[in-house]
Design a protein around this motif. Structure first.
Motif, mmCIF file in Angstrom:
data_model
loop_
_atom_site.group_PDB
_atom_site.id
_atom_site.type_symbol
_atom_site.label_atom_id
_atom_site.label_comp_id
_atom_site.label_asym_id
_atom_site.label_seq_id
_atom_site.Cartn_x
_atom_site.Cartn_y
_atom_site.Cartn_z
ATOM 1 N N GLU A 190 -12.117 4.806 -11.794
ATOM 2 C CA GLU A 190 -12.795 3.523 -11.824
ATOM 3 C C GLU A 190 -14.316 3.643 -11.723
ATOM 4 O O GLU A 190 -15.045 2.887 -12.342
ATOM 5 N N ILE A 191 -14.801 4.576 -10.939
ATOM 6 C CA ILE A 191 -16.238 4.693 -10.689
ATOM 7 C C ILE A 191 -16.926 5.437 -11.837
ATOM 8 O O ILE A 191 -16.479 6.499 -12.246
ATOM 9 N N THR A 192 -18.006 4.860 -12.340
ATOM 10 C CA THR A 192 -18.728 5.470 -13.454
ATOM 11 C C THR A 192 -20.104 5.955 -13.021
ATOM 12 O O THR A 192 -20.615 5.579 -11.958
ATOM 13 N N SER A 242 -24.242 1.158 -9.613
ATOM 14 C CA SER A 242 -25.252 1.094 -8.554
ATOM 15 C C SER A 242 -24.565 1.375 -7.216
ATOM 16 O O SER A 242 -23.332 1.443 -7.141
ATOM 17 N N ILE A 243 -25.363 1.519 -6.158
ATOM 18 C CA ILE A 243 -24.782 1.763 -4.838
ATOM 19 C C ILE A 243 -23.905 0.594 -4.418
ATOM 20 O O ILE A 243 -22.821 0.775 -3.849
ATOM 21 N N GLU A 269 -22.237 -1.395 -6.389
ATOM 22 C CA GLU A 269 -21.005 -1.322 -7.182
ATOM 23 C C GLU A 269 -20.091 -0.214 -6.666
ATOM 24 O O GLU A 269 -18.872 -0.377 -6.583
ATOM 25 N N LEU A 270 -20.703 0.931 -6.312
ATOM 26 C CA LEU A 270 -19.924 2.037 -5.758
ATOM 27 C C LEU A 270 -19.202 1.612 -4.486
ATOM 28 O O LEU A 270 -17.995 1.832 -4.331
ATOM 29 N N SER A 271 -19.957 1.011 -3.566
ATOM 30 C CA SER A 271 -19.368 0.631 -2.278
ATOM 31 C C SER A 271 -18.274 -0.418 -2.454
ATOM 32 O O SER A 271 -17.241 -0.375 -1.779
ATOM 33 N N SER A 272 -18.475 -1.355 -3.385
ATOM 34 C CA SER A 272 -17.468 -2.397 -3.629
ATOM 35 C C SER A 272 -16.191 -1.813 -4.217
ATOM 36 O O SER A 272 -15.080 -2.193 -3.831
#
Length: 284
Positions: A89-91, A95-96, A98-101
């Motif tokens: 899922e993580i690309t 952003s940070i 988006e990563l944390s979410s």
């Protein structure tokens, strides 16, 4: 390990495959994303073939085994994807925030799935065995060893009968000396780690009650397990040791701990007070 394009390998060798190998190849091409998260037993069942056929298929493609094949498959899958990915899922563009979410979402989903997979009867029976046991041994290798150590640490605060060896040789030696009065809690995400399987096999042959914490209902580990507790986190071959999978395992250990504490409340409270008092001087 040299990266290989699975799809290219299958295409170039397809005509030389046996009918069984063609069946496996066709399924993999049609369900690539699912196969990445499947155990060898799951894939064999989905294809309607034996586990040995899956292993031979991997060997035909010049892989040492199923796990090496899955790593190559994951690489091939990301090579075909236009967006470079760190996980499913993580690309690289996240952003940070988006990563944390995304990490929060995957962790919450894993815990929710694990909760849905809990069988109350199995938890009750497992805790019955743990309370009656003379010794409770926690086993695991790699990241699962960290979970096993955490299990020992947690239960050690309320009971003096927990064990956990750090070395795989010491683990199988411990298993060889266990008795039917003991309980083995064996932790393995894949359920197909050789050292862990050996421990479970030896313990089972000794008449030990084996409780496994794993992702897959059908895996080599479950054949030696009396009770299987399933964690709900999906972990691809390129995500080995993910904290999401570990948190799911710890969640199950926490459920076992809470039920054990509830049933042995009087003694557990006394033991917890004693262990807390023993370390309090270590704190500022």
């Amino acid at each position: 390990m040299e990266k290989k394009d699975i799809f290219l390998l299958i295409e170039t060798r397809y005509r030389s495959f046996t009918n069984t190998e063609k069946k496996v190849a066709d399924y993999i091409k049609q369900h690539t994303r699912d196969v990445i998260y499947m155990s060898i037993t799951d894939l064999a069942d989905a294809c309607g073939v034996g586990e040995s056929s899956i292993f031979r298929f991997c060997k035909t493609l010049d892989f040492k085994g199923y796990q090496e094949f899955k790593i190559a498959l994951a690489h091939s899958f990301t090579m075909d994807d236009e967006t470079p990915q760190l996980t499913s899922e993580i690309t690289m563009q996240d952003s940070i925030n988006e990563l944390s979410s995304k990490i929060l979402s995957s962790t919450v989903n894993a815990l929710s799935q694990t909760n849905k997979l809990i069988n109350n009867h199995d938890i009750e029976k497992a805790v019955d065995w743990m309370i009656e046991a003379e010794k409770i041994h926690f086993f695991g290798v790699g990241t699962s060893l960290m979970t096993a150590m955490e299990g020992k640490n947690k239960f050690m605060r309320i009971t003096n009968k927990t064990e956990c060896s750090f070395d795989s040789h010491l683990q199988v030696m411990s298993a060889a000396l266990m008795t039917p009065k003991d309980v083995a809690i064996v932790i393995s995400y894949s359920g197909s780690t050789k050292d862990t399987l050996e421990v479970a096999k030896v313990a089972s042959e000794r008449g030990v009650k084996v409780i496994s914490i794993t992702r897959f209902q059908k895996s080599p580990l479950t054949t030696y397990s009396d009770i299987t507790l399933l964690c709900g986190a999906n972990e691809g071959p390129l995500q080995g040791g993910s904290l999401t999978a570990k948190i799911s395992q710890l969640y199950l250990l926490d459920v076992l701990y809470a039920e054990y504490f509830k049933r042995t409340n009087e003694q557990s409270i006394l033991n917890k007070e004693s262990t807390a008092k023993a370390v309090i001087e270590k704190l500022l």
